[in-house]
Structure formats: C-alpha cells, structure tokens
Design a protein around this motif. Structure first.
Motif, PDB file in Angstrom:
ATOM      1  N   ARG A 115     -23.806 -12.303 -28.267  1.00 39.84           N
ATOM      2  CA  ARG A 115     -24.187 -11.569 -27.058  1.00 39.84           C
ATOM      3  C   ARG A 115     -23.156 -10.475 -26.739  1.00 39.84           C
ATOM      4  O   ARG A 115     -23.494  -9.331 -26.466  1.00 39.84           O
ATOM      5  N   ARG A 116     -21.892 -10.869 -26.801  1.00 34.31           N
ATOM      6  CA  ARG A 116     -20.816  -9.942 -26.451  1.00 34.31           C
ATOM      7  C   ARG A 116     -20.723  -8.777 -27.462  1.00 34.31           C
ATOM      8  O   ARG A 116     -20.529  -7.627 -27.070  1.00 34.31           O
ATOM      9  N   VAL A 117     -20.870  -9.081 -28.745  1.00 32.72           N
ATOM     10  CA  VAL A 117     -20.803  -8.026 -29.765  1.00 32.72           C
ATOM     11  C   VAL A 117     -21.949  -7.014 -29.556  1.00 32.72           C
ATOM     12  O   VAL A 117     -21.734  -5.797 -29.623  1.00 32.72           O
ATOM     13  N   ASP A 118     -23.150  -7.520 -29.261  1.00 34.93           N
ATOM     14  CA  ASP A 118     -24.278  -6.618 -29.002  1.00 34.93           C
ATOM     15  C   ASP A 118     -23.955  -5.663 -27.859  1.00 34.93           C
ATOM     16  O   ASP A 118     -24.210  -4.456 -27.931  1.00 34.93           O
ATOM     17  N   GLU A 119     -23.399  -6.255 -26.796  1.00 30.93           N
ATOM     18  CA  GLU A 119     -23.067  -5.489 -25.592  1.00 30.93           C
ATOM     19  C   GLU A 119     -22.013  -4.413 -25.917  1.00 30.93           C
ATOM     20  O   GLU A 119     -22.136  -3.254 -25.505  1.00 30.93           O
ATOM     21  N   LEU A 120     -20.991  -4.793 -26.694  1.00 28.59           N
ATOM     22  CA  LEU A 120     -19.907  -3.859 -27.021  1.00 28.59           C
ATOM     23  C   LEU A 120     -20.392  -2.735 -27.935  1.00 28.59           C
ATOM     24  O   LEU A 120     -20.038  -1.571 -27.746  1.00 28.59           O
ATOM     25  N   LEU A 121     -21.234  -3.090 -28.926  1.00 31.85           N
ATOM     26  CA  LEU A 121     -21.736  -2.061 -29.832  1.00 31.85           C
ATOM     27  C   LEU A 121     -22.627  -1.085 -29.079  1.00 31.85           C
ATOM     28  O   LEU A 121     -22.628   0.121 -29.349  1.00 31.85           O
ATOM     29  N   ASP A 122     -23.357  -1.591 -28.112  1.00 29.88           N
ATOM     30  CA  ASP A 122     -24.191  -0.737 -27.284  1.00 29.88           C
ATOM     31  C   ASP A 122     -23.303   0.219 -26.479  1.00 29.88           C
ATOM     32  O   ASP A 122     -23.548   1.419 -26.407  1.00 29.88           O
ATOM     33  N   LEU A 123     -22.227  -0.334 -25.912  1.00 32.45           N
ATOM     34  CA  LEU A 123     -21.304   0.466 -25.096  1.00 32.45           C
ATOM     35  C   LEU A 123     -20.724   1.641 -25.892  1.00 32.45           C
ATOM     36  O   LEU A 123     -20.627   2.760 -25.388  1.00 32.45           O
ATOM     37  N   VAL A 124     -20.337   1.387 -27.152  1.00 28.05           N
ATOM     38  CA  VAL A 124     -19.698   2.456 -27.932  1.00 28.05           C
ATOM     39  C   VAL A 124     -20.717   3.233 -28.784  1.00 28.05           C
ATOM     40  O   VAL A 124     -20.340   4.097 -29.564  1.00 28.05           O
ATOM     41  N   GLY A 125     -22.003   2.919 -28.616  1.00 27.19           N
ATOM     42  CA  GLY A 125     -23.053   3.685 -29.284  1.00 27.19           C
ATOM     43  C   GLY A 125     -23.172   3.423 -30.780  1.00 27.19           C
ATOM     44  O   GLY A 125     -23.493   4.326 -31.545  1.00 27.19           O
ATOM     45  N   LEU A 126     -22.881   2.190 -31.215  1.00 26.55           N
ATOM     46  CA  LEU A 126     -22.914   1.893 -32.648  1.00 26.55           C
ATOM     47  C   LEU A 126     -23.886   0.776 -33.023  1.00 26.55           C
ATOM     48  O   LEU A 126     -23.775   0.209 -34.114  1.00 26.55           O
ATOM     49  N   SER A 127     -24.833   0.471 -32.142  1.00 28.01           N
ATOM     50  CA  SER A 127     -25.759  -0.625 -32.441  1.00 28.01           C
ATOM     51  C   SER A 127     -26.447  -0.431 -33.793  1.00 28.01           C
ATOM     52  O   SER A 127     -26.622  -1.384 -34.552  1.00 28.01           O
ATOM     53  N   ALA A 128     -26.786   0.815 -34.101  1.00 25.13           N
ATOM     54  CA  ALA A 128     -27.511   1.088 -35.347  1.00 25.13           C
ATOM     55  C   ALA A 128     -26.627   0.934 -36.583  1.00 25.13           C
ATOM     56  O   ALA A 128     -27.130   0.869 -37.706  1.00 25.13           O
ATOM     57  N   MET A 129     -25.310   0.887 -36.395  1.00 23.69           N
ATOM     58  CA  MET A 129     -24.380   0.839 -37.537  1.00 23.69           C
ATOM     59  C   MET A 129     -23.807  -0.561 -37.732  1.00 23.69           C
ATOM     60  O   MET A 129     -22.871  -0.736 -38.510  1.00 23.69           O
ATOM     61  N   ARG A 130     -24.334  -1.526 -37.036  1.00 26.88           N
ATOM     62  CA  ARG A 130     -23.680  -2.837 -36.960  1.00 26.88           C
ATOM     63  C   ARG A 130     -23.435  -3.504 -38.312  1.00 26.88           C
ATOM     64  O   ARG A 130     -22.464  -4.221 -38.486  1.00 26.88           O
ATOM     65  N   ASP A 131     -24.333  -3.265 -39.284  1.00 25.24           N
ATOM     66  CA  ASP A 131     -24.196  -3.940 -40.572  1.00 25.24           C
ATOM     67  C   ASP A 131     -23.527  -3.083 -41.648  1.00 25.24           C
ATOM     68  O   ASP A 131     -23.438  -3.484 -42.805  1.00 25.24           O
ATOM     69  N   ARG A 132     -23.029  -1.914 -41.246  1.00 23.91           N
ATOM     70  CA  ARG A 132     -22.306  -1.077 -42.211  1.00 23.91           C
ATOM     71  C   ARG A 132     -20.867  -1.570 -42.331  1.00 23.91           C
ATOM     72  O   ARG A 132     -20.344  -2.234 -41.439  1.00 23.91           O
ATOM     73  N   TYR A 133     -20.256  -1.175 -43.458  1.00 26.64           N
ATOM     74  CA  TYR A 133     -18.835  -1.462 -43.661  1.00 26.64           C
ATOM     75  C   TYR A 133     -18.012  -0.241 -43.261  1.00 26.64           C
ATOM     76  O   TYR A 133     -18.545   0.877 -43.243  1.00 26.64           O
ATOM     77  N   PRO A 134     -16.732  -0.430 -42.932  1.00 20.64           N
ATOM     78  CA  PRO A 134     -15.907   0.701 -42.501  1.00 20.64           C
ATOM     79  C   PRO A 134     -15.965   1.901 -43.448  1.00 20.64           C
ATOM     80  O   PRO A 134     -15.958   3.047 -42.996  1.00 20.64           O
ATOM     81  N   SER A 135     -16.087   1.643 -44.766  1.00 23.19           N
ATOM     82  CA  SER A 135     -16.123   2.772 -45.712  1.00 23.19           C
ATOM     83  C   SER A 135     -17.407   3.587 -45.576  1.00 23.19           C
ATOM     84  O   SER A 135     -17.509   4.672 -46.152  1.00 23.19           O
ATOM     85  N   GLN A 136     -18.387   3.050 -44.845  1.00 21.19           N
ATOM     86  CA  GLN A 136     -19.689   3.731 -44.746  1.00 21.19           C
ATOM     87  C   GLN A 136     -19.884   4.476 -43.420  1.00 21.19           C
ATOM     88  O   GLN A 136     -20.997   4.894 -43.102  1.00 21.19           O
ATOM     89  N   ILE A 137     -18.800   4.576 -42.617  1.00 17.19           N
ATOM     90  CA  ILE A 137     -18.934   5.290 -41.344  1.00 17.19           C
ATOM     91  C   ILE A 137     -17.822   6.337 -41.221  1.00 17.19           C
ATOM     92  O   ILE A 137     -16.829   6.298 -41.951  1.00 17.19           O
ATOM     93  N   SER A 138     -18.001   7.276 -40.269  1.00 17.04           N
ATOM     94  CA  SER A 138     -17.044   8.375 -40.101  1.00 17.04           C
ATOM     95  C   SER A 138     -15.800   7.906 -39.339  1.00 17.04           C
ATOM     96  O   SER A 138     -15.779   6.807 -38.776  1.00 17.04           O
ATOM     97  N   GLY A 139     -14.779   8.760 -39.301  1.00 14.99           N
ATOM     98  CA  GLY A 139     -13.550   8.446 -38.579  1.00 14.99           C
ATOM     99  C   GLY A 139     -13.799   8.176 -37.100  1.00 14.99           C
ATOM    100  O   GLY A 139     -13.300   7.206 -36.532  1.00 14.99           O
ATOM    101  N   GLY A 140     -14.603   9.034 -36.496  1.00 21.95           N
ATOM    102  CA  GLY A 140     -14.911   8.855 -35.071  1.00 21.95           C
ATOM    103  C   GLY A 140     -15.623   7.526 -34.828  1.00 21.95           C
ATOM    104  O   GLY A 140     -15.339   6.824 -33.858  1.00 21.95           O
TER     105      GLY A 140
END
Ligand code: ADP
Ligand code: MG
Length: 343
Positions: A115-140
């Motif tokens: 529940r908390r992770v969903d809420e936090l990912l929503d807050l930072v606008g990354l819900s759609a990226m939740r299953d990506r690995y760090p190498s698959q996302i930008s610096g920001g």
C-alpha cells in the motif's frame, strides 16, 4: 527541527567542521551552499550522526542524537530521510522493490508495504515505471525513486546532499519542484546541500554559506542575494547575479561621458527585492532630483516567488543631486553601491 551547537568534526588532523551552529525551523527548506571541500557532506553525515562529531550537540526533532546509543540512533535515524547525488539505488531491485527496502528493514508487514509503495510511487509520478530496473530509467527518474525511498518511513526531515548535481537543468528543475511540493504538502523540513546557487534560488527559504568548515553567512535567501557580505557568498552568487560589469558596458559608459563631458556621472549598482521592486523608485528619483538615469546592465528576476532586481544604472546630474538621489534610494530600502566614479 534541527539544531547544531558548536559542532566540530575532524579527519585526523584535518578539521572539516570548525564550530557549526545551525537552527533549522520546522517546515522550512534550508539551503547550505559551499564550494567543493567546504565541508558540506561532512555536515550532512554529522546531522544524522553517520559521523559522530568530535564536539558539540546535534538535536533532531527534539532528540539529542549526540546523547543516544547506537541502537537508539538506528531508531532515531528513521526520522531522517537522505537523498544523494548518485542515487544509491540497488541495481538488482526494481523501482518498487527499491522503495520497499526501508519498509522491509523496519519490519513493516507485506500488505502495508504494498500500500505504502503504491502511494509513494504515485507521489513521485513513477507508478508506470514500478517494475523497471534502475538501468532502465533516466537520472531524474532515479532521483524520484531516491526521494520515494527516503520518504518511506515518514521522516520528519529530509537531507539532500547534492541531489541534483548529476542531473541536467531540466531534470534539476523538476526534482526541485517535487521537493518543494513535498515540503508544502506534508510540511516536511528539508535541508538542501548544494554547490549551485541556482538550486538555492529556486527552492530554499533560508541559506547558510559554508566555507572551510565554518558558516560564514546566513539569512533569508532574498536578503543574502540582495546584500551578500562575505567574499565566498558574492562569488557563489555571481553564477546567477553577475557581480562584475562586462567591459563592453564600461566602454559604453565611457562613450556616454565623452559625448557629454560637462555633467557629473556615477555608475551605480542597485539591488532591491520584494515590494520595493514593484514601486516606481527610479522614476521617483528622476523626478524629485532632476537627474538622468540609464539602465545599462542587469536583470529583474524572481526568487522564491518574490521579484528581485539587480541593475547597473548610469546616473548623470550635478554631484549634490546625485548624492541626494542615492540617499533617497537607500532610504527606500535599495542597496546602492557606486561601481566607479566616471568623469
Ligand atoms: N573520510 C575522509 N577522510 C579524510 N578527509 C576527508 C574525508 N572526508 C572528507 N574529507 C576532507 O574534509 C573536507 C570536507 O569534505 P566534504 O565534507 O566532503 O566537503 P564537500 O562535501 O563540501 O565537498 C575536505 O577537505 C575533504 O578532503
Ligand atoms: Mg560533498
């Protein structure tokens, strides 16, 4: 919310912090700026006691950390979130799993973690990226994960050590915007450590300048920008408010003087902020003293939503009129410095 009293820190014979006093109020964004090697990272590591100070007291959220045992400290550190320049994400974990980590370490139950992770990912606008690995996302995006992870245990303060220094200007603006939003929405106290005055300008309420392990100047951002006292502050501000006039400007002034050699001339630097920037201060002095003013260089900008102006003006008229005009501007709260007496 954070108090440091006479804190000193040393690496062997090298004194990294030499008597730091700091008082960060609840709910503010407090900036700490300094050049490389000034002691910024040492200061961050001292606030959460990753480095125990050699002397002095550290008090965070009402608890004197310097008086706690190691187990008590581990507990107290949950009140302090931390974000870093290089994000420090685990590459083998997905975005969601990185955010979940501090909750797992704190022994939170699985359904609550989800529940908390969903809420936090929503807050930072990354819900759609939740299953990506760090190498698959930008610096920001990586820093957004860092922020979500830092907020997982609902800390009372967030320490940011150069969190935007590895990011391009656009990602920097977007991360700073997110931090400001979190500060406003949750009243989270944020300490923002940086070597970039641009960062201070965009989000800090107050700023302290650190130089060779000492705080050499501090105050509300707009005041420090308008009236920088210390040489280090001036040189750091140069980055956003040019302190020296370009030679091309000085050449134009000389040309003006030659064209009209009879009158006295003064090149003035004016700085004003807040409500003063909205008043017709310049037209007032022109009218009241019958002098001429030409704006030759400068900028009108915004700091923390307040207007802020730094202008070089060339003033011409009889010497006593120029003096009276300068006095009137100073009386109205404008910082006036004579750059050079020409003529
Ligand atoms: N672990 C360490 N051992 C020895 N010296 C250190 C260590 N960490 C930092 N220093 C020194 O302490 C000073 C302050 O470093 P630091 O706090 O990292 O500065 P900043 O973050 O402002 O660049 C520097 O002169 C640095 O070389
Ligand atoms: Mg550092």
């Amino acid at each position: 919310m954070i108090q440091l009293q006479a804190v000193t820190q040393a690496y062997g014979a090298h004194e990294a912090l030499r008597g730091i006093d700091l008082d960060v109020a609840p709910g503010e964004v407090f900036g700490i700026i300094g050049r490389s090697g000034a002691g910024k990272s040492s200061l961050v590591r001292t606030i959460n006691l990753l480095n125990r100070p050699k002397a002095g007291k550290v008090i965070v959220a009402g608890r004197e950390l310097t008086a706690l045992s190691e187990p008590q400290l581990r507990e107290a550190r949950r009140e302090i979130g931390l974000i870093f320049q290089h994000f420090n994400l685990l590459s083998s974990r997905t975005v969601a799993q990185n955010v979940a980590l501090p909750l797992e370490l704190a022994g939170v139950a699985q359904p609550e973690i989800k529940r908390r992770v969903d809420e936090l990912l929503d807050l930072v606008g990354l819900s759609a990226m939740r299953d990506r690995y760090p190498s698959q996302i930008s610096g920001g995006q990586k820093q957004r994960v860092g922020i979500a992870r830092a907020l997982a245990n609902r800390p009372k303060v967030l320490l940011s050590d150069e969190a935007t220094s590895a990011l391009d200007p656009e990602a920097t603006r977007s991360i700073l915007g997110l931090l400001k939003q979190i500060n406003r929405e949750f009243g989270l106290t944020i300490v923002l450590i940086t070597h970039q005055m641009q960062v201070i300008k965009q989000v800090a309420d107050r700023v302290a300048v650190i130089d060779a392990g000492r705080i050499v100047e501090q105050g509300p951002v707009i005041e420090v920008f308008t009236r920088p006292q210390h040489a280090t502050t001036r040189s750091l501000i140069e980055e956003i408010v040019p302190q020296a006039l370009p030679e091309s400007v000085l050449a134009r002034i000389r040309a003006l003087m030659t064209a009209q050699p009879a009158a006295d001339g003064q090149l003035l630097r004016l700085a004003f902020a807040g409500d003063d920037a909205d008043r017709p201060l310049l037209s007032d002095v022109i009218r009241d003293h019958g002098i001429e003013l030409s704006i030759v260089h400068g900028q009108v900008d915004e700091v923390q939503g307040q207007p802020f102006a730094s202008l070089a003006v060339f003033a011409r008229g009889a010497r006593e009129k120029l003096n009276a005009a300068t006095a009137q501007l100073r009386g109205a709260g404008v910082v006036v410095e004579e750059v050079a007496h020409v003529g």
